[in-house]
Design a protein around this motif. Sequence first.
Motif, PDB file in Angstrom:
ATOM      1  N   ALA A  20      74.056  53.250 -77.438  1.00  0.00           N
ATOM      2  CA  ALA A  20      74.116  52.497 -76.281  1.00  0.00           C
ATOM      3  C   ALA A  20      72.957  51.933 -75.658  1.00  0.00           C
ATOM      4  N   GLN A  79      78.101  41.142 -76.119  1.00  0.00           N
ATOM      5  CA  GLN A  79      78.109  42.565 -76.008  1.00  0.00           C
ATOM      6  C   GLN A  79      78.880  43.243 -77.075  1.00  0.00           C
ATOM      7  N   ASN A  80      80.135  42.633 -77.351  1.00  0.00           N
ATOM      8  CA  ASN A  80      81.021  43.081 -78.194  1.00  0.00           C
ATOM      9  C   ASN A  80      80.456  43.142 -79.750  1.00  0.00           C
ATOM     10  N   TRP A 121      80.318  42.594 -87.855  1.00  0.00           N
ATOM     11  CA  TRP A 121      79.271  42.237 -86.765  1.00  0.00           C
ATOM     12  C   TRP A 121      78.152  41.451 -87.061  1.00  0.00           C
ATOM     13  N   ARG A 152      78.026  45.864 -79.864  1.00  0.00           N
ATOM     14  CA  ARG A 152      78.438  47.139 -79.964  1.00  0.00           C
ATOM     15  C   ARG A 152      78.952  47.512 -81.053  1.00  0.00           C
ATOM     16  N   ASN A 153      79.643  46.428 -81.942  1.00  0.00           N
ATOM     17  CA  ASN A 153      80.274  46.593 -83.104  1.00  0.00           C
ATOM     18  C   ASN A 153      79.070  47.080 -84.250  1.00  0.00           C
ATOM     19  N   THR A 154      78.156  46.928 -84.014  1.00  0.00           N
ATOM     20  CA  THR A 154      76.851  47.407 -84.840  1.00  0.00           C
ATOM     21  C   THR A 154      76.826  48.978 -85.111  1.00  0.00           C
ATOM     22  N   GLN A 159      70.897  49.077 -77.567  1.00  0.00           N
ATOM     23  CA  GLN A 159      72.025  47.671 -77.450  1.00  0.00           C
ATOM     24  C   GLN A 159      71.585  46.716 -76.767  1.00  0.00           C
ATOM     25  N   ASN A 160      70.948  46.812 -75.398  1.00  0.00           N
ATOM     26  CA  ASN A 160      70.262  45.703 -74.555  1.00  0.00           C
ATOM     27  C   ASN A 160      69.069  45.120 -75.355  1.00  0.00           C
TER      28      ASN A 160
END
Length: 258
Positions: free
Chosen positions: A160, A150-151, A107, A154-156, A163-164
């Motif tokens: 949730a 986003q992917n 990531w 998310r991979n980090t 993430q934004n």
Amino acid sequence: MAKAAGRTKNAAKTSVWLQDKAPRGGGRKVDQPSGLDRDRITQATVRLLDAEGLDKFSMRRLAGELNVTAMSVYWYVDTKDDLLELALDAVCGEMRLPDTETSPKEWRDQLRALADEYRAALIRHPWVSPLVGRFLNIGPNWLAFALAIQNAVRNTGLPAYTQNGAISAVFQFVYGFGTIEGHFRARCAEAGMSQEAYYREAVGTVRDELATHGLLESADELMAARAGDTVEEMWARDFTIALDLMIAGIESLLAKNP
């Protein structure tokens, strides 16, 4: 209030990518301007925006570039905003997106690649930055870019709800950095000067005007630390360090939320 609400609602429906703004072509073939299509018009729009900037762009100027009448262009789009939105998505398509699906553990490299591509696009096309917040950015290329971001985040493995915030931290930083660098380069081009010459002249002017200001002492220390880097190398180094700090911040959040 009702009128204001109506205007806001209508404004959100004006994207060229929405159903009621679908590409034209339902008329008789003889009505279609010869030799034109949306791709050609979009490419010409990008060329003009790159060469002359957003302020000078007009449908009349575009028609002249294409050697057609302005009404011929309107056969394909309803408004100038339609063209700007098409051009915005076209340059987004220049970005090379990393594979964010098969190697989630990578990531960091994915975020760096996405950040590098976004910065490069903002630099190549300085007119992009004022348009990014103006449109919905729901063309196919922007959607692919957004999904890759986003992917990668998310991979980090971040929770949730964080993430934004991580997306905002990284890519609003890239937007700001790329915007400033792109505008600096455009200013150099307008002045007919290299980045080096413009930078030396700007620094010299500031030094003359603010000779007694304490800021200069601190600035001198920073400049000395950069040794003999060119202006372009200075931009690249600052960007890399700032991005490393962003990634370190994500790693810090991960440590708090194992």
